[in-house]
Design a protein around this motif. Structure first.
Motif, PDB file in Angstrom:
ATOM      1  N   THR A 132       0.975   0.988   4.411  1.00 37.08           N
ATOM      2  CA  THR A 132       0.976   0.879   2.903  1.00 37.08           C
ATOM      3  C   THR A 132      -0.582   0.840   2.612  1.00 37.08           C
ATOM      4  OG1 THR A 132       2.796  -0.671   2.927  1.00 37.08           O
ATOM      5  CG2 THR A 132       1.484  -0.868   1.216  1.00 37.08           C
ATOM      6  N   THR A 133      -0.877   1.488   1.348  1.00 36.41           N
ATOM      7  CA  THR A 133      -2.209   1.608   0.942  1.00 36.41           C
ATOM      8  C   THR A 133      -2.203   1.347  -0.605  1.00 36.41           C
ATOM      9  OG1 THR A 133      -2.828   3.314   2.263  1.00 36.41           O
ATOM     10  CG2 THR A 133      -4.223   3.113   0.295  1.00 36.41           C
ATOM     11  N   ILE A 134      -3.219   0.332  -0.945  1.00 36.01           N
ATOM     12  CA  ILE A 134      -3.010  -0.284  -2.354  1.00 36.01           C
ATOM     13  C   ILE A 134      -4.551  -0.099  -3.062  1.00 36.01           C
ATOM     14  CG2 ILE A 134      -2.553  -2.268  -4.076  1.00 36.01           C
ATOM     15  CD1 ILE A 134      -1.345  -3.524  -1.908  1.00 36.01           C
ATOM     16  N   THR A 135      -4.388   0.769  -4.171  1.00 36.96           N
ATOM     17  CA  THR A 135      -5.690   1.030  -4.726  1.00 36.96           C
ATOM     18  C   THR A 135      -5.890   0.415  -6.080  1.00 36.96           C
ATOM     19  OG1 THR A 135      -5.682   3.077  -3.421  1.00 36.96           O
ATOM     20  CG2 THR A 135      -7.494   2.887  -5.419  1.00 36.96           C
ATOM     21  N   MET A 136      -6.977  -0.196  -6.428  1.00 37.63           N
ATOM     22  CA  MET A 136      -7.442  -0.715  -7.509  1.00 37.63           C
ATOM     23  C   MET A 136      -8.497  -0.046  -8.212  1.00 37.63           C
ATOM     24  SD  MET A 136      -7.920  -4.791  -8.435  1.00 37.63           S
ATOM     25  CE  MET A 136      -8.985  -4.811  -7.243  1.00 37.63           C
ATOM     26  N   THR A 137      -8.527   0.327  -9.364  1.00 36.45           N
ATOM     27  CA  THR A 137      -9.601   0.874  -9.998  1.00 36.45           C
ATOM     28  C   THR A 137      -9.831   0.367 -11.579  1.00 36.45           C
ATOM     29  OG1 THR A 137      -9.081   3.104  -8.936  1.00 36.45           O
ATOM     30  CG2 THR A 137     -10.803   3.111 -10.855  1.00 36.45           C
ATOM     31  N   GLN A 180       1.065   2.600  -2.729  1.00 41.34           N
ATOM     32  CA  GLN A 180       1.628   3.631  -2.140  1.00 41.34           C
ATOM     33  C   GLN A 180       1.865   3.049  -0.627  1.00 41.34           C
ATOM     34  OE1 GLN A 180       2.194   6.621  -3.269  1.00 41.34           O
ATOM     35  NE2 GLN A 180       1.050   6.309  -5.126  1.00 41.34           N
ATOM     36  N   SER A 181       3.218   3.327  -0.275  1.00 37.74           N
ATOM     37  CA  SER A 181       3.956   2.937   0.997  1.00 37.74           C
ATOM     38  C   SER A 181       4.863   3.959   1.542  1.00 37.74           C
ATOM     39  CB  SER A 181       4.556   1.574   0.743  1.00 37.74           C
ATOM     40  OG  SER A 181       4.898   0.972   2.027  1.00 37.74           O
ATOM     41  N   ASN A 182       4.798   3.939   2.928  1.00 36.91           N
ATOM     42  CA  ASN A 182       5.856   4.682   3.381  1.00 36.91           C
ATOM     43  C   ASN A 182       7.052   3.867   4.016  1.00 36.91           C
ATOM     44  OD1 ASN A 182       4.105   6.863   3.664  1.00 36.91           O
ATOM     45  ND2 ASN A 182       2.988   6.432   5.367  1.00 36.91           N
ATOM     46  N   PRO A 213      -2.236 -11.466  -2.749  1.00 36.77           N
ATOM     47  CA  PRO A 213      -3.773 -11.574  -3.112  1.00 36.77           C
ATOM     48  C   PRO A 213      -4.329 -10.456  -3.794  1.00 36.77           C
ATOM     49  CG  PRO A 213      -3.754 -11.367  -0.657  1.00 36.77           C
ATOM     50  CD  PRO A 213      -2.288 -11.682  -0.982  1.00 36.77           C
ATOM     51  N   PHE A 214      -4.086  -9.336  -3.546  1.00 37.31           N
ATOM     52  CA  PHE A 214      -4.613  -8.108  -3.799  1.00 37.31           C
ATOM     53  C   PHE A 214      -4.194  -7.830  -5.250  1.00 37.31           C
ATOM     54  CE2 PHE A 214      -5.768  -3.640  -4.251  1.00 37.31           C
ATOM     55  CZ  PHE A 214      -7.184  -3.594  -3.686  1.00 37.31           C
ATOM     56  N   PHE A 215      -2.900  -7.893  -5.485  1.00 35.12           N
ATOM     57  CA  PHE A 215      -2.088  -7.543  -6.786  1.00 35.12           C
ATOM     58  C   PHE A 215      -2.498  -8.790  -7.606  1.00 35.12           C
ATOM     59  CE2 PHE A 215       2.081  -7.097  -9.142  1.00 35.12           C
ATOM     60  CZ  PHE A 215       1.509  -6.223  -9.973  1.00 35.12           C
ATOM     61  N   TYR A 216      -2.695  -9.967  -7.126  1.00 39.74           N
ATOM     62  CA  TYR A 216      -3.237 -11.044  -7.791  1.00 39.74           C
ATOM     63  C   TYR A 216      -4.466 -10.889  -8.533  1.00 39.74           C
ATOM     64  CZ  TYR A 216      -4.022 -15.896  -9.353  1.00 39.74           C
ATOM     65  OH  TYR A 216      -4.439 -17.087 -10.077  1.00 39.74           O
ATOM     66  N   LYS A 217      -5.685 -10.507  -7.691  1.00 43.70           N
ATOM     67  CA  LYS A 217      -6.678 -10.170  -8.134  1.00 43.70           C
ATOM     68  C   LYS A 217      -6.843  -8.943  -9.267  1.00 43.70           C
ATOM     69  CE  LYS A 217      -9.485  -7.996  -5.140  1.00 43.70           C
ATOM     70  NZ  LYS A 217     -10.335  -7.720  -4.075  1.00 43.70           N
ATOM     71  N   PHE A 218      -5.851  -8.318  -9.136  1.00 46.30           N
ATOM     72  CA  PHE A 218      -6.075  -7.042 -10.133  1.00 46.30           C
ATOM     73  C   PHE A 218      -5.469  -7.688 -11.328  1.00 46.30           C
ATOM     74  CE2 PHE A 218      -3.113  -4.023 -12.627  1.00 46.30           C
ATOM     75  CZ  PHE A 218      -4.026  -3.100 -12.710  1.00 46.30           C
ATOM     76  N   LEU A 219      -4.383  -8.408 -11.182  1.00 40.65           N
ATOM     77  CA  LEU A 219      -4.027  -8.871 -12.499  1.00 40.65           C
ATOM     78  C   LEU A 219      -4.895 -10.083 -13.232  1.00 40.65           C
ATOM     79  CD1 LEU A 219      -0.022  -9.743 -11.663  1.00 40.65           C
ATOM     80  CD2 LEU A 219      -1.166  -7.671 -12.940  1.00 40.65           C
ATOM     81  N   ASP A 250     -11.696  -0.327  -5.369  1.00 46.97           N
ATOM     82  CA  ASP A 250     -11.551  -1.042  -4.166  1.00 46.97           C
ATOM     83  C   ASP A 250      -9.914  -0.614  -3.693  1.00 46.97           C
ATOM     84  OD1 ASP A 250     -12.076  -2.500  -2.110  1.00 46.97           O
ATOM     85  OD2 ASP A 250     -11.559  -4.491  -3.148  1.00 46.97           O
ATOM     86  N   GLN A 251      -9.919  -0.708  -2.303  1.00 45.78           N
ATOM     87  CA  GLN A 251      -8.759  -0.288  -1.530  1.00 45.78           C
ATOM     88  C   GLN A 251      -8.391  -1.158  -0.338  1.00 45.78           C
ATOM     89  OE1 GLN A 251      -8.128   3.439   0.628  1.00 45.78           O
ATOM     90  NE2 GLN A 251      -7.476   3.985  -1.309  1.00 45.78           N
ATOM     91  N   THR A 252      -7.272  -1.598  -0.245  1.00 40.38           N
ATOM     92  CA  THR A 252      -6.590  -2.241   0.942  1.00 40.38           C
ATOM     93  C   THR A 252      -5.440  -1.707   1.734  1.00 40.38           C
ATOM     94  OG1 THR A 252      -6.123  -4.350   1.927  1.00 40.38           O
ATOM     95  CG2 THR A 252      -5.135  -3.620  -0.238  1.00 40.38           C
ATOM     96  N   GLU A 253      -5.379  -1.790   2.842  1.00 37.63           N
ATOM     97  CA  GLU A 253      -4.419  -1.276   3.711  1.00 37.63           C
ATOM     98  C   GLU A 253      -3.510  -2.511   4.414  1.00 37.63           C
ATOM     99  OE1 GLU A 253      -5.730   1.490   6.749  1.00 37.63           O
ATOM    100  OE2 GLU A 253      -6.141   3.135   5.069  1.00 37.63           O
ATOM    101  N   LEU A 254      -2.227  -2.296   4.299  1.00 37.62           N
ATOM    102  CA  LEU A 254      -1.370  -3.378   4.914  1.00 37.62           C
ATOM    103  C   LEU A 254      -0.344  -2.616   5.858  1.00 37.62           C
ATOM    104  CD1 LEU A 254      -0.236  -5.112   1.516  1.00 37.62           C
ATOM    105  CD2 LEU A 254      -2.068  -5.677   3.174  1.00 37.62           C
ATOM    106  N   ASN A 255       0.062  -3.476   6.648  1.00 39.33           N
ATOM    107  CA  ASN A 255       1.579  -2.900   7.633  1.00 39.33           C
ATOM    108  C   ASN A 255       0.846  -1.760   8.712  1.00 39.33           C
ATOM    109  OD1 ASN A 255       3.291  -4.620   6.358  1.00 39.33           O
ATOM    110  ND2 ASN A 255       3.457  -3.055   4.651  1.00 39.33           N
ATOM    111  N   GLY A 256      -0.351  -2.102   9.109  1.00 40.01           N
ATOM    112  CA  GLY A 256      -0.783  -0.848  10.085  1.00 40.01           C
ATOM    113  C   GLY A 256      -1.297   0.309   9.419  1.00 40.01           C
TER     114      GLY A 256
END
Length: 271
Positions: free
Chosen positions: A186-191, A53-55, A9-15, A177-183
């Motif tokens: 993973t951090t995803i940022t959209m600007t 960004q993900s570990n 959903p977050f990547f879809y929102k960016f696109l 806007d930013q969201t975190e996944l996998n505890g």
């Protein structure tokens, strides 16, 4: 690369925001390209950046965009599709300038405040706080972001920015806007950046206030209005002119011969 709304959903929102930016700037060719774990878009006076960004190794492999250009399309079912393009839609010098812009905004911008998605006055608030202009048409983009943090160039670094990125407008605005996944792994940022080429405030028309005198709709109110009365000598001239006109009219009526009414002997029944 197929992106489904229910799966990412977050990547879809960016696109979907990228699609909106491209749609409203049809005259301009978008520059859409990957830079390893980042995806960038520049189109006319707008720009957007997606940073994954993900570990986790699996996630890194999932969102590695490479250093290639992309084309964005939407399928009939609403899914988004990123397709590798054959070549960049701009010259190498412009591509370098774009990368330069994102590089310097990344560490020279500072957070000003946050806005809520449901706030109907978010754009006036942004303008008031930042003293930067943003179009009312951009409400749709801001609503898609959701609850963005608003960034702008640090005032102390304007001269530095102009020196390092002279082709870009230092009075841009950024909504992040930013969201975190996998505890938190993973951090995803959209600007989304607004006014990257020129400041719309400079081309805005000055609005001048017009003083309009409201006329009364009730005719009785005219009695209370101040009316300039003619002077005594002017009033005598008006009365004398009216009297002379009446005398001349009476003389004309006396000289006028009025023919007697003729009897009409014509009977249409006897014709």
């Amino acid at each position: 690369m197929l992106i489904k709304k229910d799966e990412e959903p977050f990547f879809y929102k960016f696109l979907s925001i990228a699609k909106e930016i491209i749609r409203k700037n049809k005259r301009y060719t978008p520059v859409f390209y990957g830079d390893n774990e980042k995806l960038y878009l520049v189109c006319n006076n707008y720009a957007a950046a997606y940073d994954f960004q993900s570990n986790l190794l699996l996630d890194d492999e999932l969102r590695e965009f490479g250093k290639i250009p992309y084309e964005l399309s939407e399928l009939p079912n609403g899914d988004m599709k990123l397709t590798k393009s054959e070549h960049f839609s701009c010259q190498e010098s412009y591509l370098i300038a774009i990368r330069n812009f994102f590089k310097h905004t990344g560490y020279m911008s500072k957070k000003v405040f946050s806005v809520d998605k449901g706030d109907p006055y978010k754009i006036p608030k942004i303008v008031e706080v930042t003293q930067r202009w943003i179009s009312e048409e951009d409400n749709k983009i801001l609503d898609k972001i959701g609850f963005p943090d608003i960034y702008m160039l640090d005032a102390k670094r304007v001269d530095e920015f102009i020196t390092l990125a002279s082709d870009w407008n230092p009075y841009y605005l950024a909504a992040c806007d930013q969201t975190e996944l996998n505890g938190g792994q993973t951090t995803i940022t959209m600007t989304v950046y607004f006014n990257i080429k020129e400041d719309p405030k400079k081309s805005a028309c000055d609005q001048q206030a017009l003083e309009i005198v409201q006329q009364p709709t009730n005719y009785d109110e005219f009695e209370d209005m101040d009316v300039e009365e003619p002077a005594d000598d002017e009033q005598e001239e008006i009365i004398e002119d009216d009297y002379q006109e009446e005398e001349q009219l009476d003389a004309l009526l006396e000289d006028t011969v009025v023919p007697e009414e003729l009897e009409d002997d014509f009977d249409p029944m006897l014709a």
